[in-house]
Design a protein around this motif. Structure first.
Motif, mmCIF file in Angstrom:
data_model
loop_
_atom_site.group_PDB
_atom_site.id
_atom_site.type_symbol
_atom_site.label_atom_id
_atom_site.label_comp_id
_atom_site.label_asym_id
_atom_site.label_seq_id
_atom_site.Cartn_x
_atom_site.Cartn_y
_atom_site.Cartn_z
ATOM 1 N N THR A 224 0.852 -1.182 0.000
ATOM 2 C CA THR A 224 0.000 0.000 0.000
ATOM 3 C C THR A 224 0.892 1.237 0.000
ATOM 4 O O THR A 224 1.580 1.501 0.980
ATOM 5 N N PRO A 225 0.948 2.008 -1.081
ATOM 6 C CA PRO A 225 0.191 1.774 -2.320
ATOM 7 C C PRO A 225 0.763 0.578 -3.087
ATOM 8 O O PRO A 225 1.838 0.093 -2.761
ATOM 9 N N ALA A 226 0.004 0.119 -4.077
ATOM 10 C CA ALA A 226 0.418 -1.038 -4.857
ATOM 11 C C ALA A 226 1.787 -0.788 -5.490
ATOM 12 O O ALA A 226 2.125 0.329 -5.860
ATOM 13 N N GLU A 227 2.564 -1.861 -5.627
ATOM 14 C CA GLU A 227 3.918 -1.762 -6.158
ATOM 15 C C GLU A 227 3.922 -2.060 -7.646
ATOM 16 O O GLU A 227 3.317 -3.034 -8.100
ATOM 17 N N THR A 228 4.612 -1.231 -8.415
ATOM 18 C CA THR A 228 4.708 -1.411 -9.866
ATOM 19 C C THR A 228 6.052 -2.023 -10.231
ATOM 20 O O THR A 228 7.076 -1.672 -9.651
#
Length: 412
Positions: A171-175
């Motif tokens: 969190t936040p999503a990992e790219t």
């Protein structure tokens, strides 16, 4: 920290641009090394209206998820063949010779535009690989199942085998950007500014750690290796061995200076340590972290404003504010020189590190070579300067030396 993120987002919005044709562009050149790889594609090619000169627009895409359109002028006259890029750099074309690594792109532009010969001097990283049919993937990292989603990106689509993956466990999503090249497969984390070369997995473990490389291998297998296939060259996990001598390309993380390391009290000392001492120690550590963040924001501001050049605002007020912070912090017995060195060594690990690296990559490709480009980006320099001054004022106020210090009285 919010100030650093805001500065990074502002400049990143100015630095990035991508406009691509509906049909897949033709591959013209590719290259790279040491974890950074790129491919270029012809977007448009038309007469400039002067002799044999042609206007050529190219899409430049990297395995780190960067896509940018760049323009060239190609002189197709065989008596004077050359290519001029956006920075007015001229490359003479030897019709019977081969380009150096630095000349592969302009040579690719000239032969694609003037001879309609595509990819003459380089091989496409992935040739005809079937793209993923599912947008959902799962893989194991240290025994825990991770769920990821493939996000389509039309701007990156011409670079076959390059996949944008978003893992929902953070969190936040990992790219991540996974490059399924047969020869130079990589996994890149923009938030961490970390790259793992899958074909050098054994060496990468020594340089970057078992955990990061293990996650990269798991992601690569899930994205690039179909379950039923037997890959020709799978990376083999070697047993633990003594770390070899670092190569010249290795990025070694600087250890935390002893001046910044909080001392761990022994069991006998911890029971005797008073609450006031713990509070004082915590306050000093907080001040050190705040000053380090300010230093990194100042470095960020300096790099951006240097790119803007003649459109950058004056650094006088910013330097005055930083000098006041430096002076005040030193009076509290804090070693600012050590903090500065630590801030510089970990600059690209800061929140805005990936954005800064991207901006510098764009600059190296001539993205800010035209005065109009620098003028459009000028507000970014001004905003970064304002944020540095605001951060300096906040630190001075917290240390009782800011403009609002005399107005704040203890009322309890």
């Amino acid at each position: 920290m919010f100030v650093a993120r805001k500065a990074a987002l502002i400049v990143a919005c100015v630095a990035t641009s991508a406009t691509h044709a509906a049909n897949e562009p033709r591959y013209i050149a590719g290259g790279g090394r040491q974890g950074f790889y790129w491919e270029a594609f012809l977007l448009s090619d038309e007469s400039a209206g002067v002799g044999a000169i042609r206007d050529v627009k190219v899409s430049f895409i990297t395995n780190e998820g960067l896509a940018r359109d760049v323009e060239f002028l190609a002189n197709c006259n065989p008596g004077n063949p050359h290519v001029v890029d956006q920075a007015d750099r001229k490359t003479e074309i030897s019709l019977g010779g081969r380009p150096s690594q630095a000349e592969v792109l302009p040579y690719g532009v000239w032969f694609a535009s003037c001879r309609k010969q595509f990819g003459r001097f380089s091989k496409r990283g992935v040739d005809g690989r079937q793209q993923l049919t599912s947008s959902k993937l799962s893989f194991l990292v240290e025994g825990a199942e991770q769920i990821a989603e493939v996000q389509a990106d039309p701007g990156l689509a011409p670079m076959r085998g390059l996949v944008r993956l978003v893992v929902g466990r953070a969190t936040p999503a990992e790219t991540m950007f996974v490059y399924c090249s047969d020869s130079v497969p990589t996994v890149y984390w923009p938030q961490k500014s970390k790259t793992v070369e899958i074909s050098d997995a054994d060496e990468e473990k020594q340089r970057k750690g078992q955990k990061l490389v293990g996650e990269a291998l798991a992601v690569w297998r899930a994205v690039c290796v179909p379950p039923s296939s037997d890959p020709v060259r799978p990376p083999v996990e070697a047993p633990s061995v003594a770390s070899p001598k670092a190569s010249s390309r290795e990025k070694v993380a600087s250890p935390i200076p002893s001046a910044l390391k909080p001392e761990k009290p022994s069991p006998s000392d911890s029971s005797e340590q008073s609450s006031s001492e713990r509070l004082k120690k915590g306050a000093v550590e907080g001040e050190v972290n705040a000053v380090k963040t300010l230093y990194q924001l100042y470095m960020f501001r300096t790099k951006i404003c240097n790119i803007i050049k003649e459109y950058a605002d004056s650094p006088v007020e910013v330097k005055r504010a930083m000098a006041e912070v430096d002076k005040t912090v030193k009076t509290r017995g804090i070693d600012t020189d050590t903090i500065w060195k630590e801030a510089a060594s970990t600059l690209y690990d800061a929140d805005f590190g990936p954005q800064l690296k991207m901006i510098e990559s764009v600059d190296s490709m001539g993205g800010f070579s035209l005065p109009s480009d620098r003028r459009k980006a000028a507000p970014s320099c001004a905003r970064a300067s304002a944020m540095v001054k605001s951060g300096a004022e906040a630190i001075l106020s917290a240390m009782g030396n800011g403009p609002a210090a005399s107005q704040l009285k203890k009322d309890f």
